[in-house]
Scaffold this active site. Sequence first.
Site, PDB file in Angstrom:
ATOM      1  N   ASP A 144     -29.020 -15.804  26.592  1.00 44.10           N
ATOM      2  CA  ASP A 144     -28.969 -16.838  27.604  1.00 44.10           C
ATOM      3  C   ASP A 144     -28.886 -18.606  26.751  1.00 44.10           C
ATOM      4  O   ASP A 144     -28.789 -19.494  27.045  1.00 44.10           O
ATOM      5  CB  ASP A 144     -29.540 -17.215  29.186  1.00 44.10           C
ATOM      6  CG  ASP A 144     -30.947 -17.950  28.929  1.00 44.10           C
ATOM      7  OD1 ASP A 144     -31.735 -17.554  27.681  1.00 44.10           O
ATOM      8  OD2 ASP A 144     -31.947 -17.182  29.952  1.00 44.10           O
ATOM      9  N   SER A 145     -29.771 -17.700  26.320  1.00 47.77           N
ATOM     10  CA  SER A 145     -29.888 -19.418  24.404  1.00 47.77           C
ATOM     11  C   SER A 145     -28.186 -19.833  24.310  1.00 47.77           C
ATOM     12  O   SER A 145     -27.750 -20.957  23.857  1.00 47.77           O
ATOM     13  CB  SER A 145     -30.857 -19.235  23.381  1.00 47.77           C
ATOM     14  OG  SER A 145     -29.370 -17.658  23.129  1.00 47.77           O
TER      15      SER A 145
ATOM     16  N   ASP B 251     -28.411 -11.170  28.246  1.00 46.45           N
ATOM     17  CA  ASP B 251     -30.176 -11.741  29.898  1.00 46.45           C
ATOM     18  C   ASP B 251     -29.415 -12.323  30.569  1.00 46.45           C
ATOM     19  O   ASP B 251     -27.760 -12.328  31.311  1.00 46.45           O
ATOM     20  CB  ASP B 251     -30.515 -13.243  29.238  1.00 46.45           C
ATOM     21  CG  ASP B 251     -31.198 -13.289  28.605  1.00 46.45           C
ATOM     22  OD1 ASP B 251     -32.301 -12.692  28.501  1.00 46.45           O
ATOM     23  OD2 ASP B 251     -31.519 -13.960  27.156  1.00 46.45           O
TER      24      ASP B 251
ATOM     25  N   LYS C 279     -31.976  -7.839  30.123  1.00 46.30           N
ATOM     26  CA  LYS C 279     -33.700  -8.400  29.555  1.00 46.30           C
ATOM     27  C   LYS C 279     -33.455  -9.697  31.144  1.00 46.30           C
ATOM     28  O   LYS C 279     -32.342 -10.693  31.014  1.00 46.30           O
ATOM     29  CB  LYS C 279     -33.179  -9.435  28.531  1.00 46.30           C
ATOM     30  CG  LYS C 279     -34.576 -10.358  28.217  1.00 46.30           C
ATOM     31  CD  LYS C 279     -34.799 -10.781  26.332  1.00 46.30           C
ATOM     32  CE  LYS C 279     -33.842 -11.607  26.189  1.00 46.30           C
ATOM     33  NZ  LYS C 279     -34.581 -12.880  26.496  1.00 46.30           N
TER      34      LYS C 279
ATOM     35  N   GLU D 202     -36.870 -12.339  32.174  1.00 48.82           N
ATOM     36  CA  GLU D 202     -37.980 -13.211  32.088  1.00 48.82           C
ATOM     37  C   GLU D 202     -39.538 -13.266  33.234  1.00 48.82           C
ATOM     38  O   GLU D 202     -39.282 -13.223  34.005  1.00 48.82           O
ATOM     39  CB  GLU D 202     -37.956 -14.451  31.929  1.00 48.82           C
ATOM     40  CG  GLU D 202     -36.686 -15.055  30.295  1.00 48.82           C
ATOM     41  CD  GLU D 202     -36.815 -16.405  30.900  1.00 48.82           C
ATOM     42  OE1 GLU D 202     -37.640 -17.102  31.093  1.00 48.82           O
ATOM     43  OE2 GLU D 202     -35.814 -16.848  29.282  1.00 48.82           O
TER      44      GLU D 202
ATOM     45  N   GLU E   2     -42.484 -13.902  23.886  1.00 47.67           N
ATOM     46  CA  GLU E   2     -42.073 -15.591  22.986  1.00 47.67           C
ATOM     47  C   GLU E   2     -43.388 -16.615  22.938  1.00 47.67           C
ATOM     48  O   GLU E   2     -43.956 -16.678  23.488  1.00 47.67           O
ATOM     49  CB  GLU E   2     -40.623 -15.981  23.315  1.00 47.67           C
ATOM     50  CG  GLU E   2     -40.416 -17.186  22.938  1.00 47.67           C
ATOM     51  CD  GLU E   2     -38.760 -17.570  23.724  1.00 47.67           C
ATOM     52  OE1 GLU E   2     -38.634 -16.879  24.477  1.00 47.67           O
ATOM     53  OE2 GLU E   2     -38.848 -19.119  22.823  1.00 47.67           O
TER      54      GLU E   2
HETATM   55  O1  KIV Z   1     -31.996 -16.333  25.308  1.00 52.99           O
HETATM   56  C1  KIV Z   1     -32.245 -15.931  24.100  1.00 52.99           C
HETATM   57  O2  KIV Z   1     -31.514 -16.104  22.767  1.00 52.99           O
HETATM   58  C2  KIV Z   1     -33.827 -15.203  24.009  1.00 52.99           C
HETATM   59  C3  KIV Z   1     -34.176 -14.821  21.861  1.00 52.99           C
HETATM   60  C4  KIV Z   1     -34.593 -15.964  21.275  1.00 52.99           C
HETATM   61  C5  KIV Z   1     -35.024 -13.682  22.356  1.00 52.99           C
HETATM   62  O3  KIV Z   1     -34.145 -14.895  24.741  1.00 52.99           O
END
Ligand code: KIV
Length: 281
Positions: A49-50, A88, A118, A120, A186
């Site tokens: 989600d970055s 994510d 994924k 969090e 992280e």
């Molecule tokens: O969103 C993302 O790119 C991430 C990584 C930095 C692990 O969660």
Amino acid sequence: MSASSKAAAITAPGIARHKGKPSLVCLTAYTTPVAELVDAHCDIVLVGDSVGMVMHGLSSTLGVTLDMMIMHGKAVRRGVKRALMVVDMPFGTYEESPEQAFRNATRLMAETGCAAVKLEGGEEMAETIRFLCARGIPVMGHIGLTPQAVNSLGGYRVQGRGEGAEIVRRDAAAVAEAGAFSIVLEKVPDGLGRLITEEIPVPTIGIGASAACDGQVLVTDDMLGMFTAFRPKFVKRYAELGQAADAAIAAFAREVREGRFPAAEHVFADEIPTAPRGAAV
Ligand code: KIV
């Protein structure tokens, strides 16, 4: 895992079995061409989600939507042949209940073709992780600094210092016990990253964590040096593509303004009849 062999596609159980073996390699991708580049060398391709900050100019990941993840996930799917593709779950799409998480995770998997999601969170997400794993959804955990909780954490600081170490250890144990096939760790101190890696039975994937983790992940745009101003300590720059792109764009602008582009080799030969319009040819 060797990325050069023509091995079958990597699976979530395959990653889980990789505990304690040579380091797993993970990078992010949000587009087909970058997915192709990353897939050739990585075990895991993460549609993080970055993407909200890297590609959409958001100031945090909080504004990322499920539809954005699905759009980028579909693009990445077209470029990934071998690596495990993980997408994510964005903020607000899984925290409410295991049922909400299941509904949105199934959309992500069905519409993007990813093989895992994924999410969090630590102990508080264990019930949800267990619910998803029991229903055919491989889950990668993400603990330590969890960027979606930036407002509760008060910033993007290192987590797990001093007494905070116990919290992160408990989170790791709970997420692993709930069935996550691996856990992103992280921004935690080196020693804590090492300790958790020794303590839990599934691979840890570090980002600003420890060289002792079972694998490492970075945001591809960061390690390629796409941004001149953003230089976090945990990112090693393997290229300076931002500078190279700036120089190339400046050269293009200069040549257009000076009438030097396009040159003769960039235009097409003139094959139009030269007789004046309306004249008999
Ligand atoms: O969103 C993302 O790119 C991430 C990584 C930095 C692990 O969660």
